[in-house]
Motif scaffolding. Sequence first.
Motif, short mmCIF file in Angstrom:
data_model
loop_
_atom_site.label_atom_id
_atom_site.label_comp_id
_atom_site.label_asym_id
_atom_site.label_seq_id
_atom_site.Cartn_x
_atom_site.Cartn_y
_atom_site.Cartn_z
N ALA A 1 7.30 9.39 -36.83
CA ALA A 1 7.91 8.93 -38.09
C ALA A 1 8.62 7.59 -37.86
CB ALA A 1 8.90 9.98 -38.61
N ARG A 2 9.25 7.42 -36.69
CA ARG A 2 9.92 6.14 -36.39
C ARG A 2 8.89 5.02 -36.26
NH1 ARG A 2 13.75 7.20 -31.40
NH2 ARG A 2 14.11 4.97 -31.60
N VAL A 3 7.76 5.34 -35.63
CA VAL A 3 6.69 4.32 -35.50
C VAL A 3 6.19 3.95 -36.90
CG1 VAL A 3 4.37 3.84 -34.64
CG2 VAL A 3 5.99 5.09 -33.19
N GLN A 4 5.95 4.96 -37.72
CA GLN A 4 5.42 4.71 -39.08
C GLN A 4 6.34 3.75 -39.84
OE1 GLN A 4 6.37 5.47 -42.34
NE2 GLN A 4 4.37 5.04 -43.28
N ALA A 5 7.64 3.94 -39.67
CA ALA A 5 8.61 3.11 -40.39
C ALA A 5 8.72 1.71 -39.77
CB ALA A 5 9.97 3.79 -40.40
N ALA A 6 8.34 1.59 -38.49
CA ALA A 6 8.56 0.32 -37.78
C ALA A 6 7.40 -0.66 -37.95
CB ALA A 6 8.77 0.60 -36.29
N VAL A 7 6.24 -0.20 -38.40
CA VAL A 7 5.08 -1.10 -38.48
C VAL A 7 4.60 -1.25 -39.92
CG1 VAL A 7 4.32 -0.58 -36.12
CG2 VAL A 7 3.40 0.78 -38.03
N ASP A 8 3.95 -2.38 -40.19
CA ASP A 8 3.44 -2.64 -41.54
C ASP A 8 1.96 -2.28 -41.67
OD1 ASP A 8 5.83 -3.57 -42.56
OD2 ASP A 8 5.49 -5.58 -41.74
N VAL A 9 1.27 -2.09 -40.52
CA VAL A 9 -0.15 -1.75 -40.61
C VAL A 9 -0.29 -0.23 -40.72
CG1 VAL A 9 -0.99 -3.77 -39.36
CG2 VAL A 9 -0.39 -1.72 -38.09
N PRO A 10 -1.41 0.26 -41.28
CA PRO A 10 -1.60 1.71 -41.41
C PRO A 10 -1.59 2.39 -40.05
CG PRO A 10 -3.20 0.50 -42.75
CD PRO A 10 -2.51 -0.52 -41.92
N LEU A 11 -0.93 3.55 -40.00
CA LEU A 11 -0.83 4.35 -38.78
C LEU A 11 -1.53 5.68 -39.01
CD1 LEU A 11 0.57 4.76 -35.91
CD2 LEU A 11 2.36 5.99 -37.19
N ILE A 12 -2.58 5.93 -38.25
CA ILE A 12 -3.32 7.20 -38.34
C ILE A 12 -2.91 8.06 -37.15
CG2 ILE A 12 -5.63 8.26 -38.36
CD1 ILE A 12 -6.70 5.70 -39.65
N GLY A 13 -2.64 9.33 -37.40
CA GLY A 13 -2.16 10.19 -36.33
C GLY A 13 -3.10 11.36 -36.05
N ILE A 14 -3.06 11.79 -34.78
CA ILE A 14 -3.73 13.05 -34.39
C ILE A 14 -2.72 13.77 -33.50
CG2 ILE A 14 -5.06 11.80 -32.58
CD1 ILE A 14 -7.19 14.09 -32.88
N GLY A 15 -2.27 14.92 -33.94
CA GLY A 15 -1.21 15.61 -33.20
C GLY A 15 0.07 14.79 -33.20
N ALA A 16 0.34 14.11 -34.32
CA ALA A 16 1.49 13.21 -34.38
C ALA A 16 2.31 13.43 -35.66
CB ALA A 16 1.03 11.76 -34.28
N GLY A 17 2.22 14.63 -36.21
CA GLY A 17 3.10 14.98 -37.32
C GLY A 17 2.65 14.46 -38.67
N PRO A 18 3.40 14.85 -39.70
CA PRO A 18 2.96 14.58 -41.08
C PRO A 18 3.35 13.21 -41.63
CG PRO A 18 4.94 15.94 -41.10
CD PRO A 18 4.61 15.68 -39.65
N GLN A 19 4.17 12.43 -40.90
CA GLN A 19 4.67 11.18 -41.49
C GLN A 19 3.75 9.99 -41.32
OE1 GLN A 19 7.35 11.05 -43.35
NE2 GLN A 19 7.71 13.22 -43.02
N CYS A 20 2.67 10.15 -40.54
CA CYS A 20 1.73 9.04 -40.37
C CYS A 20 1.08 8.72 -41.72
CB CYS A 20 0.66 9.40 -39.34
SG CYS A 20 1.34 9.75 -37.71
N ASP A 21 0.51 7.52 -41.82
CA ASP A 21 -0.14 7.13 -43.09
C ASP A 21 -1.48 7.83 -43.27
OD1 ASP A 21 1.85 5.09 -43.75
OD2 ASP A 21 1.03 4.04 -42.00
N GLY A 22 -2.02 8.37 -42.19
CA GLY A 22 -3.29 9.07 -42.28
C GLY A 22 -3.42 10.07 -41.15
N GLN A 23 -4.43 10.92 -41.25
CA GLN A 23 -4.67 11.95 -40.24
C GLN A 23 -6.13 11.89 -39.80
OE1 GLN A 23 -2.27 13.95 -39.02
NE2 GLN A 23 -0.74 13.16 -40.45
N ILE A 24 -6.34 12.16 -38.51
CA ILE A 24 -7.71 12.27 -38.01
C ILE A 24 -7.81 13.50 -37.13
CG2 ILE A 24 -7.29 10.76 -35.98
CD1 ILE A 24 -10.25 9.73 -36.46
N LEU A 25 -8.98 14.14 -37.14
CA LEU A 25 -9.29 15.24 -36.22
C LEU A 25 -10.69 15.03 -35.68
CD1 LEU A 25 -7.99 18.45 -38.11
CD2 LEU A 25 -6.97 17.38 -36.09
N VAL A 26 -10.96 15.67 -34.56
CA VAL A 26 -12.32 15.73 -34.03
C VAL A 26 -13.08 16.78 -34.87
CG1 VAL A 26 -13.70 16.41 -32.02
CG2 VAL A 26 -11.69 14.94 -31.72
N LEU A 27 -14.23 16.38 -35.39
CA LEU A 27 -14.99 17.22 -36.32
C LEU A 27 -15.22 18.64 -35.77
CD1 LEU A 27 -16.71 17.30 -38.98
CD2 LEU A 27 -18.62 16.46 -37.60
#
Length: 266
Positions: A191-217
């Motif tokens: 969540a701190r990273v998400q707030a610190a950057v202006d570019v989209p942040l996609i997370g995997i195993g990184a909580g709900p605050q990222c701008d997007g989510q990815i998983l291995v199919l």
Amino acid sequence: MSRPVTVATLQRMKRDREPIVALTAYDYAFARVLDGAGVDVVLVGDSLGMVIQGHPGTTPVTLEEMAYHTRCVSRGLERALLMADLPFLSDHDVATAVESAAVLMKSGRAHMVKVEATAEQAPIVEALVRAGVPVCAHFGLRPQRVLQMGGYRVQGRGDDGAEQVLADARALEAAGADVLLVECLTADVAARVQAAVDVPLIGIGAGPQCDGQILVLQDMLGMTPGRPPSFSHDFLADAGSIQDAVAAYARAVREGQFPAPEHCFG
Ligand code: KIV
């Protein structure tokens, strides 16, 4: 068909707080399913070393194999942005990284390349961007470095760990990365990273605050042998078909229901 997803689309989604839905794919048939379900970003990950080729890790995957699978996926996409991984040591210096990215974009038809990086690799990101390559910088847990990192461990723990991850994020953004992807991070640091950057942040195993989510199919279809990652969820278990499972994942991300607390690291 709605308009193809571009870097500008992802930036607009971040601004509008519209979650970005991403998944991996490695072939034409699954690419069509993901595109049809409205997945925004399809990653041809070097996780194909494990889920397609049966290796224990990603290091054996070659650039030619990445280009082949990326080309197969590209034929199945009309809308999604196609991202492809630079595999192990295909990006170890600036010249090699630019040549490898050219293969993924020219032969593989990728729209963006993903490079595993920390602040130390910022010059590689910078050179790719200068050469005209859209870049996603993958930090936090870097699967290509698990042998050096001591295994698949949650990153960002403790004050030093958190500061390190934040410094990596800032350096990679400053180097020109269009998208950041962070793996296995405590939810509060993500969540701190998400707030610190202006570019989209996609997370995997990184909580709900990222701008997007990815998983291995294969993880989200419950096909991974052994114990699935704790941050993933088997969406096929409650769905009637693969199409419905992918649509359920996309809905869960867009409605903020995935990841749930049990998928997050504290
Ligand atoms: O290779 C891959 O599938 C990845 C995801 C874990 C994000 O890098």
